[in-house]
Write an enzyme that holds these catalytic residues in place. Structure first.
Site, short mmCIF file in Angstrom:
data_model
loop_
_atom_site.label_atom_id
_atom_site.label_comp_id
_atom_site.label_asym_id
_atom_site.label_seq_id
_atom_site.Cartn_x
_atom_site.Cartn_y
_atom_site.Cartn_z
N PRO A 13 3.17 4.61 -0.86
CA PRO A 13 2.92 5.45 0.38
C PRO A 13 1.46 5.78 0.58
O PRO A 13 1.13 6.96 1.09
CB PRO A 13 3.59 6.48 -0.31
CG PRO A 13 3.34 6.53 -1.82
CD PRO A 13 3.11 4.95 -2.02
N ALA B 233 0.83 -1.19 -0.13
CA ALA B 233 -0.10 -0.16 -0.08
C ALA B 233 0.70 1.30 0.10
O ALA B 233 0.19 2.50 -0.32
CB ALA B 233 -1.20 0.09 1.10
N CYS C 196 1.77 -0.28 -12.74
CA CYS C 196 1.83 0.81 -13.42
C CYS C 196 2.94 0.33 -14.54
O CYS C 196 3.75 1.20 -14.61
CB CYS C 196 2.30 1.97 -12.69
SG CYS C 196 3.74 1.71 -11.60
N ASP D 224 5.50 -9.05 5.39
CA ASP D 224 6.02 -9.42 4.10
C ASP D 224 5.25 -10.45 3.62
O ASP D 224 5.21 -11.47 3.75
CB ASP D 224 7.45 -9.92 4.66
CG ASP D 224 8.31 -10.41 3.10
OD1 ASP D 224 8.02 -10.09 2.07
OD2 ASP D 224 9.25 -11.05 3.33
N ASP E 153 1.89 -3.51 4.22
CA ASP E 153 3.36 -3.16 3.46
C ASP E 153 4.48 -3.81 4.05
O ASP E 153 4.60 -4.24 5.31
CB ASP E 153 3.82 -1.76 3.06
CG ASP E 153 4.44 -1.39 1.93
OD1 ASP E 153 3.94 -1.48 0.87
OD2 ASP E 153 5.59 -1.46 1.80
#
Length: 438
Positions: free
Chosen positions: A250, A248, A371, A296, A271
């Protein structure tokens, strides 16, 4: 006290060793020099191969790292920044060298270049090797893109990646005061334009201190590209749900999910590392429904026990990826990445998926977003997921995303954009739903 140019030179020298300087660069620059420092530092990184090609025309062998970076800085100022006087680009850059001999060498090269125009080194590329040099991309990357697209599109994409991205942001509010915030912004930012895809999304070309805007400080603005904003829309979160937001940090998408939930329900924000920046963002944005968990997810659940995640209605995996869709914002990606990294990332994404899906309720939704637009991390991931999990089926994102996005939704219902086709960043989004076996 260090000058702006000496800070840039030190940062470029550090960049040659590792990439840790990227996250710390803003902190080490002086306020009065920050805009100039960022322009030169990132400009050199964006155009490194082309600048090195120019240097190679005037040197017999590659200069030492420190000298090379001083030359890179000088050439960038001469050829890419109109507002820097030539004498400043020469004298102040030359003065960074330590010895008289080094200063003499740098001065001689830069003075020769000051009498030539940048276009004398430019030509329209005819081969991938020329794209690699002229547009400053590793050859292996242009070869990958040429297989995905074609030569002309690879060239265009490489050029787009070297452009300065516009600032894109969305209005964030739990009080339905979007119009008032928009009206106030229009007075401060006359060039403000509404986004092409997402509601309450805006872009501006103006060179502003965005973080100093009162609307930002009060928690009403979030810097976020339009393609990234589509992820929360694809998830379609509801106020009564418990949602896992994996990988997640930032927290930009976490904040958008929270807004759509009306600050209700529960978001388990997970995260690998604790993120002070993420917690600061949640506080600034007045978000109350997020629970932070350090886990993790690649090695989950832990073999020695520990708290297990609950079964949830929805899971978002915003996975670590190659980042090809955001190179405009992060030009270091070009130089940090290696060809073998793509397959490694694809395996990482699948492993995290496998560790998360046991915590999805029947009838629950799993959204995968990256992305990038590499085949291994997009279409291949979907194919592998459907094959491995027969109780998952794809849902058509035309049912969740705004109409202007529908041109980028494929026959399977997945969203895929590239900077080449869209304008906003490159992104891939797939939405799966858990169903009973027939």
């Amino acid at each position: 006290m260090k000058t702006g140019r000496s800070i840039i030179n030190s940062a470029l020298n550090q960049f040659e060793k590792d990439f840790s300087i990227i996250s710390n660069f803003d902190r080490i620059t002086l306020d009065k020099d920050r805009r100039f420092a960022k322009e030169v530092f990132w400009g050199v990184i964006r155009n490194k191969s082309f600048i090195d090609f120019i240097i190679g025309q005037f040197t017999r062998k590659k200069p030492k790292k420190n000298i090379l970076n001083i030359l890179r800085m000088g050439i960038y100022q001469l050829y890419f920044i109109d507002k820097v006087p030539q004498y400043a680009a020469l004298s102040e850059t030359v003065s960074l060298a330590k010895t008289k001999e080094e200063r003499g060498f740098i001065n001689a090269v830069l003075r020769k270049l000051s009498k030539l125009e940048k276009k004398s080194f430019q030509k329209k590329p005819s081969f991938l090797e020329e794209i690699s040099i002229q547009c400053s991309h590793p050859l292996w990357l242009t070869e990958k893109w040429n297989k995905l697209f074609d030569f002309e599109k690879t060239l265009e994409l490489s050029k787009i990646n070297n452009e300065h991205p516009v600032l894109t942001f969305r209005i964030h509010s739990f009080e339905n005061s979007f119009q008032n915030i928009k009206n106030n912004l229009l007075k401060k930012l006359p060039s403000l334009k509404e986004g092409v895809w997402a509601q309450n999304s805006f872009t501006t070309q103006e060179n502003i201190s965005f973080l100093k805007l009162s609307e930002f400080k009060s928690g009403n603005l979030v810097i976020q590209n339009e393609a990234s904003q589509l992820v929360a829309l694809a998830l379609d979160p509801k106020s009564h749900e418990t949602i896992i937001d994996a990988c997640a940090s930032p927290g930009v998408k976490t904040a958008h999910i929270s807004q759509m939930m009306g600050n209700k329900g529960t978001i388990l924000s997970i995260d690998k590392k604790e993120s002070l920046k993420m917690k600061e963002n949640m506080e600034r944005l007045h978000i109350k429904n997020v629970q932070f968990q350090k886990k993790d997810l690649y090695n989950y659940p832990p073999s020695k026990g520990g708290d297990l995640l609950p079964k949830v209605e929805k899971i978002l995996l915003d996975a670590p990826c190659s980042g090809w869709g955001i190179i405009r914002h992060h030009p270091e990606i070009k130089w940090r990445q290696k060809p073998e990294d793509i397959e490694k990332l694809a395996e990482l994404q699948k492993k995290i998926r496998d560790n998360l899906l046991p915590f999805l309720k029947k009838g629950g939704v799993f959204v995968y977003a990256v992305c990038t637009f590499s085949k291994e991390e997009t279409l291949d991931f979907v194919e592998d997921t459907l094959k491995k999990y027969p109780t998952l089926k794809l849902q058509n994102l035309k049912d969740f995303l705004p109409k202007p996005c529908h041109a980028f939704i494929d026959m399977n219902g997945c969203f895929l954009s590239t900077p080449l086709l869209a304008g906003p960043d490159g992104f891939f989004i797939a939405r799966f739903i858990s169903v009973e076996r027939c």
